[in-house]
Enzyme design. Structure first.
Site, PDB file in Angstrom:
ATOM      1  N   CYS A 135       0.817  -1.215   0.000  1.00 29.39           N
ATOM      2  CA  CYS A 135       0.000   0.000   0.000  1.00 29.39           C
ATOM      3  C   CYS A 135       0.852   1.267   0.000  1.00 29.39           C
ATOM      4  O   CYS A 135       1.993   1.257   0.426  1.00 29.39           O
ATOM      5  CB  CYS A 135      -0.879   0.006   1.240  1.00 29.39           C
ATOM      6  SG  CYS A 135      -1.861  -1.488   1.377  1.00 29.39           S
TER       7      CYS A 135
ATOM      8  N   ARG B 269       3.819   1.257  -6.749  1.00 34.97           N
ATOM      9  CA  ARG B 269       3.788   0.193  -5.751  1.00 34.97           C
ATOM     10  C   ARG B 269       2.675  -0.810  -6.040  1.00 34.97           C
ATOM     11  O   ARG B 269       2.644  -1.886  -5.456  1.00 34.97           O
ATOM     12  CB  ARG B 269       3.577   0.785  -4.349  1.00 34.97           C
ATOM     13  CG  ARG B 269       4.717   1.658  -3.876  1.00 34.97           C
ATOM     14  CD  ARG B 269       4.330   2.434  -2.638  1.00 34.97           C
ATOM     15  NE  ARG B 269       4.205   1.596  -1.460  1.00 34.97           N
ATOM     16  CZ  ARG B 269       5.179   1.361  -0.596  1.00 34.97           C
ATOM     17  NH1 ARG B 269       6.352   1.900  -0.790  1.00 34.97           N
ATOM     18  NH2 ARG B 269       4.986   0.612   0.459  1.00 34.97           N
TER      19      ARG B 269
ATOM     20  N   TRP C  46      -3.227  -2.145  -1.729  1.00 29.21           N
ATOM     21  CA  TRP C  46      -2.941  -3.379  -2.462  1.00 29.21           C
ATOM     22  C   TRP C  46      -3.449  -4.491  -1.566  1.00 29.21           C
ATOM     23  O   TRP C  46      -2.880  -4.784  -0.526  1.00 29.21           O
ATOM     24  CB  TRP C  46      -1.441  -3.496  -2.718  1.00 29.21           C
ATOM     25  CG  TRP C  46      -1.122  -4.579  -3.677  1.00 29.21           C
ATOM     26  CD1 TRP C  46      -1.231  -4.539  -5.035  1.00 29.21           C
ATOM     27  CD2 TRP C  46      -0.644  -5.875  -3.360  1.00 29.21           C
ATOM     28  NE1 TRP C  46      -0.858  -5.743  -5.578  1.00 29.21           N
ATOM     29  CE2 TRP C  46      -0.493  -6.573  -4.577  1.00 29.21           C
ATOM     30  CE3 TRP C  46      -0.324  -6.526  -2.174  1.00 29.21           C
ATOM     31  CZ2 TRP C  46      -0.046  -7.892  -4.640  1.00 29.21           C
ATOM     32  CZ3 TRP C  46       0.119  -7.832  -2.223  1.00 29.21           C
ATOM     33  CH2 TRP C  46       0.257  -8.501  -3.452  1.00 29.21           C
TER      34      TRP C  46
ATOM     35  N   ASN D 132      -0.241   0.355   6.040  1.00 27.90           N
ATOM     36  CA  ASN D 132       0.470  -0.515   5.107  1.00 27.90           C
ATOM     37  C   ASN D 132       1.055  -1.651   5.924  1.00 27.90           C
ATOM     38  O   ASN D 132       1.729  -1.409   6.914  1.00 27.90           O
ATOM     39  CB  ASN D 132       1.586   0.281   4.414  1.00 27.90           C
ATOM     40  CG  ASN D 132       2.500  -0.608   3.590  1.00 27.90           C
ATOM     41  OD1 ASN D 132       2.073  -1.646   3.094  1.00 27.90           O
ATOM     42  ND2 ASN D 132       3.748  -0.211   3.445  1.00 27.90           N
ATOM     43  N   GLY D 133       0.784  -2.891   5.519  1.00 31.06           N
ATOM     44  CA  GLY D 133       1.328  -4.034   6.258  1.00 31.06           C
ATOM     45  C   GLY D 133       0.226  -5.003   6.637  1.00 31.06           C
ATOM     46  O   GLY D 133      -0.854  -5.000   6.045  1.00 31.06           O
TER      47      GLY D 133
ATOM     48  N   GLU E 170      14.248 -22.416 -14.867  1.00 29.93           N
ATOM     49  CA  GLU E 170      13.964 -21.025 -14.506  1.00 29.93           C
ATOM     50  C   GLU E 170      15.143 -20.119 -14.863  1.00 29.93           C
ATOM     51  O   GLU E 170      14.952 -19.011 -15.374  1.00 29.93           O
ATOM     52  CB  GLU E 170      13.627 -20.945 -13.009  1.00 29.93           C
ATOM     53  CG  GLU E 170      13.358 -19.559 -12.464  1.00 29.93           C
ATOM     54  CD  GLU E 170      12.186 -18.830 -13.138  1.00 29.93           C
ATOM     55  OE1 GLU E 170      11.437 -19.442 -13.917  1.00 29.93           O
ATOM     56  OE2 GLU E 170      12.046 -17.623 -12.882  1.00 29.93           O
TER      57      GLU E 170
ATOM     58  N   LYS F 202      14.830 -16.991 -17.441  1.00 27.58           N
ATOM     59  CA  LYS F 202      15.206 -15.619 -17.067  1.00 27.58           C
ATOM     60  C   LYS F 202      16.206 -15.068 -18.073  1.00 27.58           C
ATOM     61  O   LYS F 202      16.087 -13.935 -18.512  1.00 27.58           O
ATOM     62  CB  LYS F 202      15.842 -15.572 -15.665  1.00 27.58           C
ATOM     63  CG  LYS F 202      14.916 -15.744 -14.493  1.00 27.58           C
ATOM     64  CD  LYS F 202      14.062 -14.552 -14.170  1.00 27.58           C
ATOM     65  CE  LYS F 202      12.692 -14.637 -14.778  1.00 27.58           C
ATOM     66  NZ  LYS F 202      11.687 -15.401 -14.109  1.00 27.58           N
TER      67      LYS F 202
ATOM     68  N   GLU G 243      14.467 -14.404 -21.584  1.00 30.05           N
ATOM     69  CA  GLU G 243      13.484 -13.316 -21.641  1.00 30.05           C
ATOM     70  C   GLU G 243      14.117 -11.938 -21.411  1.00 30.05           C
ATOM     71  O   GLU G 243      13.630 -10.937 -21.909  1.00 30.05           O
ATOM     72  CB  GLU G 243      12.298 -13.551 -20.703  1.00 30.05           C
ATOM     73  CG  GLU G 243      12.558 -13.368 -19.235  1.00 30.05           C
ATOM     74  CD  GLU G 243      11.308 -13.565 -18.375  1.00 30.05           C
ATOM     75  OE1 GLU G 243      10.205 -13.215 -18.806  1.00 30.05           O
ATOM     76  OE2 GLU G 243      11.451 -14.073 -17.244  1.00 30.05           O
TER      77      GLU G 243
ATOM     78  N   HIS H  65      21.064 -37.522 -24.647  1.00 31.17           N
ATOM     79  CA  HIS H  65      20.033 -37.956 -25.602  1.00 31.17           C
ATOM     80  C   HIS H  65      19.775 -36.904 -26.667  1.00 31.17           C
ATOM     81  O   HIS H  65      18.727 -36.918 -27.300  1.00 31.17           O
ATOM     82  CB  HIS H  65      18.754 -38.314 -24.837  1.00 31.17           C
ATOM     83  CG  HIS H  65      18.987 -39.371 -23.815  1.00 31.17           C
ATOM     84  ND1 HIS H  65      19.120 -40.708 -24.136  1.00 31.17           N
ATOM     85  CD2 HIS H  65      19.195 -39.298 -22.476  1.00 31.17           C
ATOM     86  CE1 HIS H  65      19.361 -41.402 -23.035  1.00 31.17           C
ATOM     87  NE2 HIS H  65      19.413 -40.557 -22.022  1.00 31.17           N
TER      88      HIS H  65
ATOM     89  N   LYS I 238       3.409  -8.405 -18.527  1.00 33.27           N
ATOM     90  CA  LYS I 238       3.464  -8.941 -17.161  1.00 33.27           C
ATOM     91  C   LYS I 238       2.356  -9.960 -16.948  1.00 33.27           C
ATOM     92  O   LYS I 238       2.538 -10.960 -16.267  1.00 33.27           O
ATOM     93  CB  LYS I 238       3.340  -7.786 -16.165  1.00 33.27           C
ATOM     94  CG  LYS I 238       3.437  -8.189 -14.709  1.00 33.27           C
ATOM     95  CD  LYS I 238       4.837  -8.641 -14.351  1.00 33.27           C
ATOM     96  CE  LYS I 238       4.961  -9.144 -12.919  1.00 33.27           C
ATOM     97  NZ  LYS I 238       6.158  -9.979 -12.731  1.00 33.27           N
TER      98      LYS I 238
HETATM   99  C1  AGP Z   1       8.391 -14.999 -15.937  1.00 32.07           C
HETATM  100  O1  AGP Z   1       9.486 -14.201 -15.737  1.00 32.07           O
HETATM  101  C2  AGP Z   1       7.402 -14.526 -16.900  1.00 32.07           C
HETATM  102  N1  AGP Z   1       7.118 -13.163 -16.800  1.00 32.07           N
HETATM  103  C3  AGP Z   1       6.235 -15.459 -17.183  1.00 32.07           C
HETATM  104  O2  AGP Z   1       6.750 -16.704 -17.497  1.00 32.07           O
HETATM  105  C4  AGP Z   1       5.143 -15.622 -16.095  1.00 32.07           C
HETATM  106  O3  AGP Z   1       5.634 -16.355 -15.026  1.00 32.07           O
HETATM  107  C5  AGP Z   1       3.923 -16.318 -16.737  1.00 32.07           C
HETATM  108  O4  AGP Z   1       3.424 -15.514 -17.769  1.00 32.07           O
HETATM  109  C6  AGP Z   1       2.848 -16.631 -15.753  1.00 32.07           C
HETATM  110  O5  AGP Z   1       2.310 -15.475 -15.190  1.00 32.07           O
HETATM  111  P1  AGP Z   1       1.357 -15.573 -13.944  1.00 32.07           P
HETATM  112  O6  AGP Z   1       2.162 -16.122 -12.812  1.00 32.07           O
HETATM  113  O7  AGP Z   1       0.872 -14.190 -13.691  1.00 32.07           O
HETATM  114  O8  AGP Z   1       0.254 -16.513 -14.301  1.00 32.07           O
END
Ligand code: AGP
Length: 609
Positions: free
Chosen positions: A2, A27, A73, A99-100, A482, A486, A489, A505, A604
């Site tokens: 928040c 935020r 939030w 906030n918290g 992962e 990272k 992307e 393989h 996002k």
């Molecule tokens: C990860 O860095 C990505 N931005 C992406 O893979 C993300 O995790 C995926 O789109 C799922 O999003 P969500 O957790 O909001 O469902």
């Protein structure tokens, strides 16, 4: 998290409070509100954006020279008008913004309701207004003393700002674990949860220390501890611009969010472990139903999918239940065998990812119990699931998931242990041991963040690599996936994660002189096998960057570069191991001059198929 703004001074409060809230928008928030003191107390609040709030503001709010504002939030209670802050007491003359998390709010709420207080929201915050009301009425205290007395009854992490129409010249602020800054202006004082809200009005500020209370007036601020003993904090000079301040001085939200992981994990564990037992009040699927479950499904996308892979290892090991994990966009278009004896975990930071949402809906239609693991209160997934386990990571602004990945794993560990507890597949002492290891994670993640300089040096060397392979076994495999995600992307380099045993393989054909291979080789039951896999790629010319357990000389002798992380049980290890991999992707992308917060082509939250 928040946003808080409080203003007292010679100018009109409302425009300054609203501007402060705008500066805190980064935020993340889902509702907003203000309270202005001008004879009485005018409160306006609305779910949605600041513009939605501005549309309902009464002219009576315009006159006052003292006011508070809040962007919420949601954590306790959906993002609705009613749950938006400020919250008022029964008299309607006192307002609180917060906030918290007030951890013990349920007990306090029950007591207040019994004593005749009218509580209008589902939030933890509202109890604070009524508790202060009690202190004012019963003990005849002034506002500042009443606030100091009230916070003695509160457990949790919070920053509060309180105002009252009966003491129209002052604001009272408290900082317990959540940040609160006091901006000292010319004939005005501003309280805020973060520096950007005071920029432009003053460059002098006091960041309150733990357990401090501030009484702010137009003439300045006086600071005490919770007992009322005077403190003499020295103001600091802030010379940040707004953009830099929003990132807390970091160059990017992603880097800031990497550093926020210890706190995010701590917040996710808060209140969920009592006397060595897991208490998941929000997991509204009965223990009886959980005992009937014969199979668990996990559906998710991207990083959330990787967290689900870790959960598969944990759930199967601790509960002996079979777990099927699937990419949501595949799951929803096949014909999985679901039914009332199955439990589906849908994991999504945003709670709005369309593929995960549709997969979850499909599971529910087939009679499966649906539990959402999400960071977003009031999201579609949260609303549609039978039960929700929130990851308390706070808003994640960087497109790359970092702190939400850590908290998704920790939340699913809790679900796995809860299943083990309900089904009796682990002794209570065994569960308590794992819980102690979970509690130790924030400190270990903090140590892993300390690898930053070392990782940067490695990033310099591989910033222009063509292909990068990531390999791991057991839970090192999702960590490798992962790490590769990272890197691709953020840096746009070609990167792939593989189970290390699978290399022979096919993928090993990619290995030639100088190809970097990132090996997750921390100590675990498959560690000797990882050492063999490292030797295989070394023999073909690879340059190996190994993430190893602190003090491991064996793996260090084989690798070209080592990144040592604290020893962690293998089912929990990805939470720690992933940190240097996040840092590697971050540094390579930065060295390549790329925007780590907004990588190309990505959103996002992916709300289209
Ligand atoms: C990860 O860095 C990505 N931005 C992406 O893979 C993300 O995790 C995926 O789109 C799922 O999003 P969500 O957790 O909001 O469902």
């Amino acid at each position: 998290m928040c946003g808080i703004v409080g203003y007292v001074g010679r100018d009109q409060a409302l425009p300054i409070v609203l501007e402060g809230l705008r500066r805190l928008e980064y935020r993340g928030y889902d509702s907003a509100g203000v309270a202005i003191v001008d004879g009485g107390l005018t409160v306006a609040k609305r779910a949605g954006r600041l513009a939605d709030l501005e549309a309902v503001l009464e002219p009576s709010a315009l006159g006052g020279r003292l006011g508070v504002g809040h962007t919420r939030w949601a954590t306790h209670g959906a993002p609705t008008d009613r749950n938006a802050h400020p919250h008022v007491d029964c008299t309607g003359r006192l307002a609180v913004i917060h906030n918290g998390i007030i951890e013990n709010f349920q007990g306090l709420r029950a007591r207040l309701a019994k004593e005749g207080h009218e509580l209008a929201s589902e939030t933890d915050t509202e109890v604070v207004a009524h508790l202060i009301e009690e202190r004012l009425r019963a003990d005849g205290l002034g506002l500042a003393d009443a606030v100091r007395r009230t916070v003695r009854d509160l457990e949790g992490a919070y920053a509060l700002v309180v105002c009252s129409a009966d003491e129209p010249d002052l604001l009272v602020g408290v900082k317990v674990a959540s940040p609160l800054v006091v901006g000292l202006g010319d004939g005005e004082t501003i309280l805020a949860s973060d520096v950007p809200a005071v920029l432009g009005r003053t460059e002098r500020a006091i960041p309150l220390a733990e357990g401090q209370v501030v009484v702010a007036t137009a003439a300045g601020a006086s600071v005490t501890d919770l007992e009322g003993r005077r403190a003499r904090p020295r103001p600091i000079r802030i010379d940040w611009d707004v953009a830099r301040a929003q990132k807390g001085g970091y160059d990017s939200f992603m880097r800031k969010e990497i550093d926020e992981q210890p706190a995010a994990i701590r917040d996710t564990l808060v209140g969920r472990v009592v006397d060595g037992r897991i208490v998941l009040d929000e997991l509204r699927v009965s223990d009886d139903a959980l005992r009937e479950v014969t199979k668990v499904f996990v559906v998710a996308c991207g990083t959330a999918f990787h967290s689900g892979l870790v959960a598969k290892y944990a759930i199967e090991h601790w509960t002996r239940l079979p777990v099927e994990i699937e990419i949501a966009s595949e799951f929803r278009y096949r014909d999985p065998v679901l039914g009332p004896d199955t439990l589906t975990l849908a994991v999504s930071q945003s709670g709005e990812t369309i593929d995960t949402l549709e997969a979850a809906r499909h599971a529910r239609r087939q009679g499966s119990h649906l539990v959402a693991v999400t960071n977003t209160v009031g999201s579609s997934l949260a609303r549609e699931a039978d039960a929700v386990l929130y990851t308390h990571a706070g808003p994640e602004i960087g497109v790359a998931a970092t702190k939400t990945f850590a908290t998704q794993m920790v939340s699913q560990h809790l679900v796995a242990l809860y299943l083990a507890q309900a089904r009796g597949t682990k002794f209570p002492e065994e569960i308590a041991d794992v819980l102690a290891e979970l509690a130790a994670l924030p400190a270990k993640v903090q140590r892993a963040i300390g690898l930053d300089d070392r990782v940067r040096a490695i990033a310099e060397r591989y910033r222009d690599a063509r292909d990068v392979l990531f390999i791991g076994r057991h839970t090192g495999y999702p960590a490798a996936l992962e790490g590769a995600l990272k890197l691709k992307e953020l840096s746009y380099l070609h990167a792939e994660g593989y189970p290390a045993g699978e290399l022979k393989h096919g993928p090993i054909a990619l290995v030639e002189d100088g190809v970097p291979v990132v090996a997750v080789a921390t100590r675990c039951h498959v560690y000797p096998k990882m050492l063999s896999n490292i030797q295989e790629v070394k023999a073909r010319g690879a340059e190996v960057i190994a993430v190893v357990t602190e003090g491991d000389v064996e793996a260090a002798a084989l690798a070209d570069h080592v990144l040592e992380v604290p020893e962690t049980p293998e089912l929990l290890a990805p939470v720690v191991v992933t940190v240097p991999l996040q840092l590697l992707a971050y540094h390579i992308a930065r060295l390549r001059g790329l925007d780590v917060d907004r990588p190309r082509n990505l959103a996002k939250s992916v709300t289209v198929e």
